[in-house]
Design an enzyme around this catalytic site. Sequence first.
Site, short mmCIF file in Angstrom:
data_model
loop_
_atom_site.label_atom_id
_atom_site.label_comp_id
_atom_site.label_asym_id
_atom_site.label_seq_id
_atom_site.Cartn_x
_atom_site.Cartn_y
_atom_site.Cartn_z
N LYS A 81 -10.47 -3.39 -4.12
CA LYS A 81 -11.33 -2.21 -4.24
C LYS A 81 -10.51 -0.97 -4.61
O LYS A 81 -11.06 0.03 -5.02
CB LYS A 81 -12.18 -1.99 -2.99
N LYS A 92 0.82 -1.22 0.00
CA LYS A 92 0.00 0.00 0.00
C LYS A 92 0.85 1.26 0.00
O LYS A 92 0.46 2.27 -0.56
CB LYS A 92 -0.95 0.03 1.20
N LYS A 98 -4.79 -9.96 -6.84
CA LYS A 98 -6.10 -10.17 -6.21
C LYS A 98 -7.11 -9.10 -6.65
O LYS A 98 -6.71 -7.98 -7.00
CB LYS A 98 -5.97 -10.21 -4.69
P1 TYM Z 1 -10.66 -5.25 3.90
O1 TYM Z 1 -11.69 -4.20 4.15
O2 TYM Z 1 -9.53 -4.90 3.01
O3 TYM Z 1 -11.33 -6.54 3.32
C1 TYM Z 1 -12.46 -7.13 3.94
C2 TYM Z 1 -12.41 -8.65 3.82
O4 TYM Z 1 -12.42 -9.04 2.44
C3 TYM Z 1 -11.34 -9.94 2.20
N1 TYM Z 1 -10.88 -9.76 0.83
C4 TYM Z 1 -10.78 -10.75 -0.07
N2 TYM Z 1 -11.06 -12.07 0.03
C5 TYM Z 1 -10.86 -12.82 -1.08
N3 TYM Z 1 -10.41 -12.32 -2.27
C6 TYM Z 1 -10.14 -11.00 -2.39
N4 TYM Z 1 -9.71 -10.52 -3.55
C7 TYM Z 1 -10.32 -10.15 -1.26
N5 TYM Z 1 -10.14 -8.83 -1.05
C8 TYM Z 1 -10.49 -8.61 0.24
C9 TYM Z 1 -10.27 -9.54 3.22
O5 TYM Z 1 -9.33 -10.55 3.44
C10 TYM Z 1 -11.11 -9.24 4.44
O6 TYM Z 1 -11.44 -10.42 5.13
N6 TYM Z 1 -7.92 -5.01 8.09
C11 TYM Z 1 -9.10 -5.59 7.51
C12 TYM Z 1 -10.35 -5.25 8.29
C13 TYM Z 1 -10.26 -5.51 9.75
C14 TYM Z 1 -10.45 -6.77 10.38
C15 TYM Z 1 -10.31 -6.51 11.77
C16 TYM Z 1 -10.71 -8.06 9.90
C17 TYM Z 1 -10.03 -4.58 10.72
N7 TYM Z 1 -10.06 -5.19 11.93
C18 TYM Z 1 -10.41 -7.56 12.70
C19 TYM Z 1 -10.82 -9.09 10.84
C20 TYM Z 1 -10.66 -8.83 12.22
C21 TYM Z 1 -9.27 -5.05 6.09
O7 TYM Z 1 -8.75 -4.01 5.76
O8 TYM Z 1 -10.09 -5.79 5.29
#
Ligand code: TYM
Length: 331
Positions: free
Chosen positions: A202, A117, A199
Amino acid sequence: MISKIKKQIVFSGIQPSGNLHLGNYLGAIKQWIDMQQNYSCIFCIVDYHAITIHQDPKELKRRILEIAKIYLASGIDPKKSIIFQQSDIKEHTELAWILNCTARVADLDKMTQFKDKSGKNKESVSVGLYDYPVLMAADILIYGAQIIPVGEDQLQHVELARTIAKRFNSQFGNIFRIPEAQLQKQGARIMGLDDPIKKMSKSAVNTNNYIALNEKPEIARNKIMRAVTDSGGEIKYNSQSKPAISNLLTIYSLITNISIKELEKQYAGRGYGDFKRELAQVVETFLIGFQAKYNKISDKEVFDILKAGATKLEPIAQKIITNVKKNIGLS
Ligand code: TYM
């Protein structure tokens, strides 16, 4: 007696930054739905994580509501699970500060997502972006969550939460439960439609990379038809030699609940054209159903659900902070 056995606690969250896409849904949210039957589930809108990169305030506000509606439209049931907004519980940031003093720079320097990032701008990105895995550890540890259902890209962050929890416990007494990540067997890493080696994301610049959950169904159809394919026309799963078709098969299988083996049989002897046309139809039908549910949810309903969620969680978060402060000598 089985009814007396306490359910394990599940925690997960999504950032209200950018368009939520099929990767988020199939990789994360989809597994949350079934977990509601057997676990005590807590699903968070992690707004403090989103502000680690600049967000337009009006847009952020809109996206927080949007994520909550996406949770509900996907089948997260507020009668079974708790849905809340991270910044409503101030103890998350309070614990994150304390954990900052247990986490080490060497731990954070290993985080590949930060490297990706921040890219070449390491000196100018926010301190929050660097520190974000510690806030994520606080999110998880503050509720004693045991199971963390995420996509593959979050595995390293959950691993860090484990490291911090163990280190804290060994220094200050057994306060934190040690959490474990849970990945989908299939779909933990949905790849970009424009490039099956990266991957689905967004923040992708090329909007053909992803299908947003709020995408116009006919646009989603076109994106599937335009998705890159591999050489050779066979519909066969092989993530190494056929990454593009394997990704499309995974998406097809997860939306329809038809196994990949079964899909391979169904499309034996048929070409990419046929396969993509039918997958486009599957995605379009899915989006139409999803968006119909989404559009029925009112803002008022969401505000009430988020408020109720925070009210339930606050005493739990306060209790652990009190214990943490006692153990480290602050009170
Ligand atoms: P975030 O918002 O980037 O993504 C949310 C969830 O979507 C999953 N994900 C994917 N899974 C499969 N293929 C993909 N291409 C793909 N892109 C995203 C991510 O793995 C995630 O599960 N830091 C985290 C949010 C967070 C969190 C937490 C999660 C904050 N605190 C505590 C679990 C527990 C995040 O930025 O996810």
